[in-house]
Scaffold this active site. Structure first.
Site, PDB file in Angstrom:
ATOM      1  N   THR A 203       0.897  -0.830   0.092  1.00  0.00           N
ATOM      2  CA  THR A 203       0.029   0.162  -0.196  1.00  0.00           C
ATOM      3  C   THR A 203       0.975   1.317  -0.046  1.00  0.00           C
ATOM      4  O   THR A 203       1.909   1.352   0.242  1.00  0.00           O
ATOM      5  CB  THR A 203      -0.654  -0.007   1.241  1.00  0.00           C
ATOM      6  OG1 THR A 203      -1.878  -1.273   1.463  1.00  0.00           O
ATOM      7  CG2 THR A 203      -1.873   1.323   1.247  1.00  0.00           C
ATOM      8  N   ARG A 231     -13.487  -7.200  -0.669  1.00  0.00           N
ATOM      9  CA  ARG A 231     -13.323  -6.648   1.467  1.00  0.00           C
ATOM     10  C   ARG A 231     -13.119  -5.636   0.720  1.00  0.00           C
ATOM     11  O   ARG A 231     -12.107  -4.782   0.057  1.00  0.00           O
ATOM     12  CB  ARG A 231     -12.302  -7.688   1.049  1.00  0.00           C
ATOM     13  CG  ARG A 231     -10.972  -7.986   2.444  1.00  0.00           C
ATOM     14  CD  ARG A 231      -9.688  -6.954   2.172  1.00  0.00           C
ATOM     15  NE  ARG A 231      -9.051  -6.983   3.151  1.00  0.00           N
ATOM     16  CZ  ARG A 231      -8.370  -6.099   3.325  1.00  0.00           C
ATOM     17  NH1 ARG A 231      -8.034  -5.415   1.779  1.00  0.00           N
ATOM     18  NH2 ARG A 231      -7.321  -5.724   3.876  1.00  0.00           N
ATOM     19  N   GLY A 233     -10.012  -3.501   3.358  1.00  0.00           N
ATOM     20  CA  GLY A 233      -9.406  -3.370   4.114  1.00  0.00           C
ATOM     21  C   GLY A 233      -9.243  -1.543   4.913  1.00  0.00           C
ATOM     22  O   GLY A 233      -9.804  -1.240   5.657  1.00  0.00           O
ATOM     23  N   ASP A 234      -7.928  -1.987   5.974  1.00  0.00           N
ATOM     24  CA  ASP A 234      -8.622   0.456   6.306  1.00  0.00           C
ATOM     25  C   ASP A 234      -8.245   0.866   5.485  1.00  0.00           C
ATOM     26  O   ASP A 234      -8.661   2.194   6.633  1.00  0.00           O
ATOM     27  CB  ASP A 234      -6.735  -0.840   7.495  1.00  0.00           C
ATOM     28  CG  ASP A 234      -5.424  -0.469   6.530  1.00  0.00           C
ATOM     29  OD1 ASP A 234      -5.974  -1.325   6.068  1.00  0.00           O
ATOM     30  OD2 ASP A 234      -4.759  -0.306   7.462  1.00  0.00           O
ATOM     31  N   THR A 254       0.471   0.868   6.791  1.00  0.00           N
ATOM     32  CA  THR A 254       0.320  -0.282   5.762  1.00  0.00           C
ATOM     33  C   THR A 254       0.777  -1.328   6.425  1.00  0.00           C
ATOM     34  O   THR A 254       1.243  -2.077   7.044  1.00  0.00           O
ATOM     35  CB  THR A 254       1.279   0.302   4.575  1.00  0.00           C
ATOM     36  OG1 THR A 254       2.893  -0.061   5.938  1.00  0.00           O
ATOM     37  CG2 THR A 254       1.320   1.256   3.862  1.00  0.00           C
ATOM     38  N   GLY A 255      -0.004  -2.599   5.952  1.00  0.00           N
ATOM     39  CA  GLY A 255      -0.193  -3.839   6.261  1.00  0.00           C
ATOM     40  C   GLY A 255      -1.048  -4.370   6.605  1.00  0.00           C
ATOM     41  O   GLY A 255      -1.972  -4.175   6.252  1.00  0.00           O
ATOM     42  N   GLY A 257      -4.463  -4.585   7.353  1.00  0.00           N
ATOM     43  CA  GLY A 257      -5.751  -4.034   7.062  1.00  0.00           C
ATOM     44  C   GLY A 257      -6.301  -4.895   8.197  1.00  0.00           C
ATOM     45  O   GLY A 257      -7.399  -3.951   9.836  1.00  0.00           O
TER      46      GLY A 257
HETATM   47  N1  ASP Z   1      -3.285  -2.216   4.351  1.00  0.00           N
HETATM   48  C1  ASP Z   1      -3.462  -2.482   3.657  1.00  0.00           C
HETATM   49  C2  ASP Z   1      -4.977  -3.801   3.107  1.00  0.00           C
HETATM   50  O1  ASP Z   1      -5.311  -3.821   4.557  1.00  0.00           O
HETATM   51  C3  ASP Z   1      -2.898  -3.638   2.385  1.00  0.00           C
HETATM   52  C4  ASP Z   1      -1.672  -3.645   2.848  1.00  0.00           C
HETATM   53  O2  ASP Z   1      -1.277  -2.209   3.587  1.00  0.00           O
HETATM   54  O3  ASP Z   1      -0.615  -4.445   2.745  1.00  0.00           O
HETATM   55  O4  ASP Z   1      -6.013  -3.433   2.734  1.00  0.00           O
END
Ligand code: ASP
Length: 352
Positions: A203, A231, A233-234, A254-255, A257
């Site tokens: 992200t 879906r 995410g955050d 990021t990561g 969510g």
């Molecule tokens: N945070 C993002 C999500 O969950 C994905 C990511 O940052 O890797 O959609």
């Protein structure tokens, strides 16, 4: 003549006024917004700085250069984010982003503009490469904050955005490999030379403050690779994927969510700074809360989460930091010293 919008606005204003009257309509005692404690150095004029996830190393420079020339902080960071959104080789965002389980690229983004206290977001947006700009258009041209799915796409087309296929050849092949390997008993053959692709995340989050102390934040993503269609995410959730309060600072993530949504990490990090924490302390405190909220099925035998996540924070006075659960992540920064990668603070040392 009173238009519907005037009516809604004046009704909302009246309701807001009532709710702050002592013992008002809701019988609540008004609570003053907590003042921002003065951090060391905060009495100095803010210094412009842009920070982002590591993939924004080109974008932070573009955004910083625009900010020092006087461009609005949100326009500048979105220009920086557009670089990744339009880069087919960044498989975490925009054109070339990993698709959902059906092979359809669905994009999410949200943004906040500190000086005007506005926000915009889109989710599950298909066929438009720059969801950050569509999120800003929702903010600029509607009385809503979030549009999703077919409605978000129709809005984007109405606003003049161009529809284009977002699945690149490389990403389509990666999706087919993932699909073929889902089940050893299906009719798709697995090949030994196939790269093992299971879950992939990525992200871009970018936050900036200018010399006047004006702050903005934005996050854009294709979300988790192979996600269940629909879906979110955050990233498109204001308060989770990013948050900005012009009195305090901005933060984003990021990561994984799903982990962030449960702690509203963008908002929580800004609230930690409001309580007087430096950005590094604020992101670590958010990570601790996130670990405490992690369900047991996602914990490794040593009790630590089996995923990673990062938070990025910038304070109104230009201090900044980023934090990751595990050692080894970096983030991008640009200020008067130029663009560079710096190391995230972390909760858990690598290999332990
Ligand atoms: N945070 C993002 C999500 O969950 C994905 C990511 O940052 O890797 O959609």
């Amino acid at each position: 003549m009173t238009t519907r919008r005037d009516f809604l606005t004046s009704t909302a204003a009246a309701a807001a006024a009532l709710s702050v009257l002592p013992g008002g309509a809701q019988g609540e005692t008004p609570v003053a917004s907590p003042a921002l404690p003065v951090a060391p150095g905060a009495e100095l004029a803010p210094r412009p700085v842009v920070i982002s996830s590591g993939n924004g190393i080109r974008g932070v420079k573009v955004a910083y250069d625009q900010i020092v020339r006087g461009t609005d902080t949100l326009d500048a960071i979105i220009a920086g984010i557009n670089i990744q959104e339009l880069d087919p080789d960044d498989q975490s965002v925009g054109l070339g982003g990993f698709p959902n389980a059906d092979g359809v690229v669905q994009l999410d983004a949200s943004c906040m503009h500190g000086p005007t206290k506005r926000a915009g977001a889109v989710g599950c947006l298909e066929d438009i490469a720059t969801p950050s700009l569509v999120a800003k258009a929702v903010m600029d041209y509607t009385d809503h904050i979030m549009l999703v799915g077919a409605g978000a796409k129709r809005f984007a087309l109405d606003m003049g955005f161009r529809s284009q296929p977002l699945l690149t050849e490389k990403t389509r092949q990666d999706w087919l490999r993932w699909k073929a390997r889902l089940n050893p008993n299906d009719f798709w053959l697995d090949h030994d030379d196939d790269v093992k692709i299971k879950f992939s995340t990525g992200t871009i989050n970018m936050n900036a403050v200018n010399a006047k102390g004006e702050i903005s934040s934005c996050t854009s993503t294709s979300g988790m690779a192979w996600k269940i269609p629909g879906r979110l995410g955050d990233s498109p959730i204001v308060g989770a994927g990013q948050y900005c309060d012009n009195e305090v600072g901005a933060a984003g993530s990021t990561g994984r969510g799903e982990a962030n949504i449960k702690v509203c990490g963008g908002f929580l990090t800004v609230e930690h700074m409001r309580q007087g924490m430096a950005p590094a302390q604020a992101v670590l405190k958010t990570l601790e809360r996130l670990v405490a909220m992690t369900e047991s099925r996602l914990l490794r035998p040593d009790g630590r989460p089996n995923f990673d996540i990062q938070f990025y924070a910038v304070a109104k006075d230009g201090r900044y930091a980023a934090g990751s659960l595990y050692e080894g992540a970096d983030f991008a920064v640009c200020d008067e010293k130029g663009p560079r990668l710096e190391t995230c603070v972390f909760l858990y040392p690598r290999g332990r």
